[in-house]
Design an enzyme around this catalytic site. Structure first.
Site, PDB file in Angstrom:
ATOM      1  CE  LYS A 107      -0.982  24.861   2.188  1.00 29.24           C
ATOM      2  NZ  LYS A 107      -1.488  25.266   3.504  1.00 29.24           N
ATOM      3  CD  GLU A 162     -10.924  33.204  13.374  1.00 26.92           C
ATOM      4  OE1 GLU A 162      -9.989  33.099  12.553  1.00 26.92           O
ATOM      5  OE2 GLU A 162     -12.107  32.848  13.107  1.00 26.92           O
ATOM      6  NE  ARG A 181     -13.060  34.841  10.928  1.00 25.12           N
ATOM      7  CZ  ARG A 181     -13.626  34.529   9.763  1.00 25.12           C
ATOM      8  NH1 ARG A 181     -13.632  35.396   8.787  1.00 25.12           N
ATOM      9  NH2 ARG A 181     -14.169  33.348   9.574  1.00 25.12           N
TER      10      ARG A 181
END
Length: 625
Positions: free
Chosen positions: A283, A363, A391
């Protein structure tokens, strides 16, 4: 910047004419373009820098106009946008009327699925693949999913069905050991084991040997792989989760080696079964600050000339409130779903490591876990963006509110969020959650009221509640005289007492209404009354009834959808009180608001002081007429 290879190629089709050394140089140029634009406009920098070679290799093998390529979340797709016809518009990334920071079907025929939330790519790809088979079409379907998104519950649900579906899907697992923060949980450890286990590396070498020894694309490859399948599987000790689910696992591979990736992608194209290709990437690759601190550079903000280094964001102010309360209350627990940095919870985590939980991109689990903590006697505070609470709406209703459990939801990024656009706006929380019985919803206008509401909900309330606050800078004291204390609990507050015109708002619309009040006074020589609702549920109907009786025109401004908003709820009550009222409701119309700066979005939907003054002026013109 000066373009060499990037300037010479029109789009992805030209990649097939480049040598691998030329593609490597092209990747450097693409990286520089991403760095230049993202550091200027803001955006998901580190994640897109890590996938440049992967995307170049992908587009060298597959045709995005025929093959269906689906990104998970989509924040890693900048190189894809550059190479699929948007190179010359890339400088408009995340700007008003520019290109989106996420895949968008309306933007390009190469974008096959709109994304922005985690965990959707495998399910969508499976749908595309089954449609292909039933319609007897011939193309590949590829899902690109990160190591954090694949641990999402929705991804597991999709993986669980692949073997039964008997439909070929290619899944590319981009493993950079990061989400926004370092990923947590058992699945992250499992991927780490796969990426370092020597048995898997031997299997990778076996697959590469097949690649080198047979003409790619021929039936020989598929046939040889079928024969090798069980021999290769026996090399895996212990068996991995993907193989256990009936999905062929290949890897791990170097996600920055274009030649290796192309070989494997061609092999997957010739293979006739579903396969998961595990690639390891870095990354932030190619940009030293992002390599050294990928969390900080996951998402960078646009350059803003007048921003103050000392300003306090709503996120930070909320985290500090809870941290201060936690000093004297051991019951207080902080939870989030992969948003430690975004919700400014690092300070709380350092001070109270045993009382902080990041559950990853999960979530639904987050909300029900918080419900269990509350049922056990603790006082959990869930920090979550409004768009991500969508969600877990059922968990809020079924597991928390229905049981009356004292879970406090700190709802960040409510309202319009700016450059992230449609997928990230927090515009549904009012219309969805004000219908939930027993749920308190507060929306403070400044830090003073924020601290007061947090303290009361944690220390004195044993009921479920939401504190809703927007993105951006939090005013410390707004519309108060020196020494003013927060108003009464569950009561609206009259910020300015006037006549004729009643301006009603809450949270982020209060600054707009205070500015509108001054403009109306200057233009029409009338002093409006300005009211801060403060509490969306329960509404202070007693105060509102008195105000509706005393005014001829009401303007209610709210940064949520007009359908299901507070204005819609109050209109009947207002007319029952005063049938002669002129009712003006300014809110978000029934549209998806595109990306851009927040002030541009607010003007676009009419949430501005100029719009309020215009509507009030029209009221007086009608009255005079």
């Amino acid at each position: 910047m000066s373009l060499n290879y990037l300037g010479k190629i029109k789009d992805y089709k030209d990649l097939r004419h480049l040598k691998h050394t030329e593609k490597s140089r092209l990747c450097n140029e693409i990286r520089q373009m991403i760095i230049d634009v993202a550091t200027e406009n803001g955006g998901h920098l580190a994640s897109s820098l890590g996938t440049v070679e992967l995307i170049v290799a992908l587009l060298s093998v597959y045709d995005p106009l025929e093959d269906k390529i689906v990104f998970d979340v989509g924040h890693q797709c900048y190189a894809y946008k550059i190479l699929t016809g948007r190179k010359y518009r890339f400088n408009t990334l995340r700007q008003w009327e520019g290109i989106s920071g996420f895949p968008k079907r309306e933007e390009s025929p190469c974008d096959h699925f709109n994304t922005g939330h985690a965990g959707t790519s495998i399910s969508a790809a499976m749908g595309y693949a089954k449609s292909r088979d039933l319609l007897r079409q011939k193309h590949e379907v590829i899902a690109i999913v990160g190591d954090s998104s694949i641990s999402n519950g929705m991804s597991f649900e999709a993986l669980n069905q692949i073997d039964e579906l008997k439909t070929k899907v290619i899944i590319i697992l981009n493993d950079n050991k990061m989400s926004i923060n370092v990923p947590i949980g058992g699945f992250a450890k499992h991927l780490s084991h796969l990426s370092t286990n020597p048995s898997y590396r031997r299997a990778k070498d076996a697959i590469k040997l097949l690649c080198e020894g047979l003409p790619l694309g021929s039936a020989l490859v598929a046939e040889a792989l079928k024969k090798m399948k069980y021999q290769v599987k026996t090399m895996f000790q212990p068996i991995n989760i993907f193989e256990a689910l009936g999905i062929n696992y290949w890897g791990p591979f170097n996600g920055h080696n274009i030649e290796e990736l192309e070989e494997v992608f061609k092999l997957a194209k010739a293979f006739d079964e579903s396969v998961l290709i595990h690639v390891i990437t870095q990354k932030g690759k190619g940009y030293v600050p992002a390599e050294e601190n990928p969390t900080k550079y996951h998402g960078v903000s646009a350059k803003k000339p007048n921003s103050s280094a000392n300003s306090l964001s709503w996120s930070k102010a909320s985290a500090q409130c809870v941290e201060k309360l936690a000093e004297n209350d051991d019951r207080i627990i902080c939870l989030t779903a992969a948003m430690e940095e975004g919700c400014n919870l690092t300070g709380f985590k350092k001070r109270f490591p045993g009382r902080f939980f990041d559950v990853g991109i999960a979530e639904e689990h987050l909300l029900t876990y918080a419900a269990g903590l509350a049922a056990g006697g603790l006082r959990p505070v869930v920090f979550i963006y409004s768009t991500f609470l969508q969600r877990a709406a059922d968990q809020l209703y079924h597991d928390i509110a229905m049981q009356g459990l004292p879970v406090l939801v700190a709802l960040d990024r409510s309202g319009l969020v700016g450059e992230d656009g449609e997928t990230h706006h927090g515009l549904l929380d009012i219309s969805w959650y004000k219908s939930v019985p027993g749920l308190t919803i507060a929306s403070p206008r400044d830090v003073i009221d924020l601290e007061y509401i947090f303290a009361n909900l944690i220390e004195h309330s044993a009921l479920p509640a939401i504190i809703r606050y927007p993105k951006g800078e939090a005013p410390f004291s707004l519309g108060r005289r020196d020494g003013d204390q927060p108003f009464e609990w569950l009561k609206s507050e009259i910020l300015r007492q006037g006549e004729e015109i009643l301006l009603i708002g809450y949270g982020g619309t209060i600054p707009i209404l205070l500015e509108s009040c001054d403009k109306i006074n200057n233009l029409l020589h009338i002093n409006p009354t300005v009211v801060d609702l403060r509490f969306i549920k329960p509404l202070d109907l007693e105060t509102l009834e008195r105000l509706f009786s005393a005014h001829s025109c009401v303007v209610i401004a709210e940064e949520t959808y007009s359908i299901g908003g507070v204005g819609e709820q109050l209109s009947k009550f207002a007319f029952d009180v005063n049938k002669g009222l002129d009712w003006i409701h300014i809110a978000i119309p029934d549209i998806y608001v595109p990306q851009g700066a927040r002030d541009e979005q607010l003007r676009y939907v009419g949430l501005s002081s100029d719009e309020v003054v215009k509507r009030v002026s029209e009221h007086f013109e009608r009255a005079i007429g």
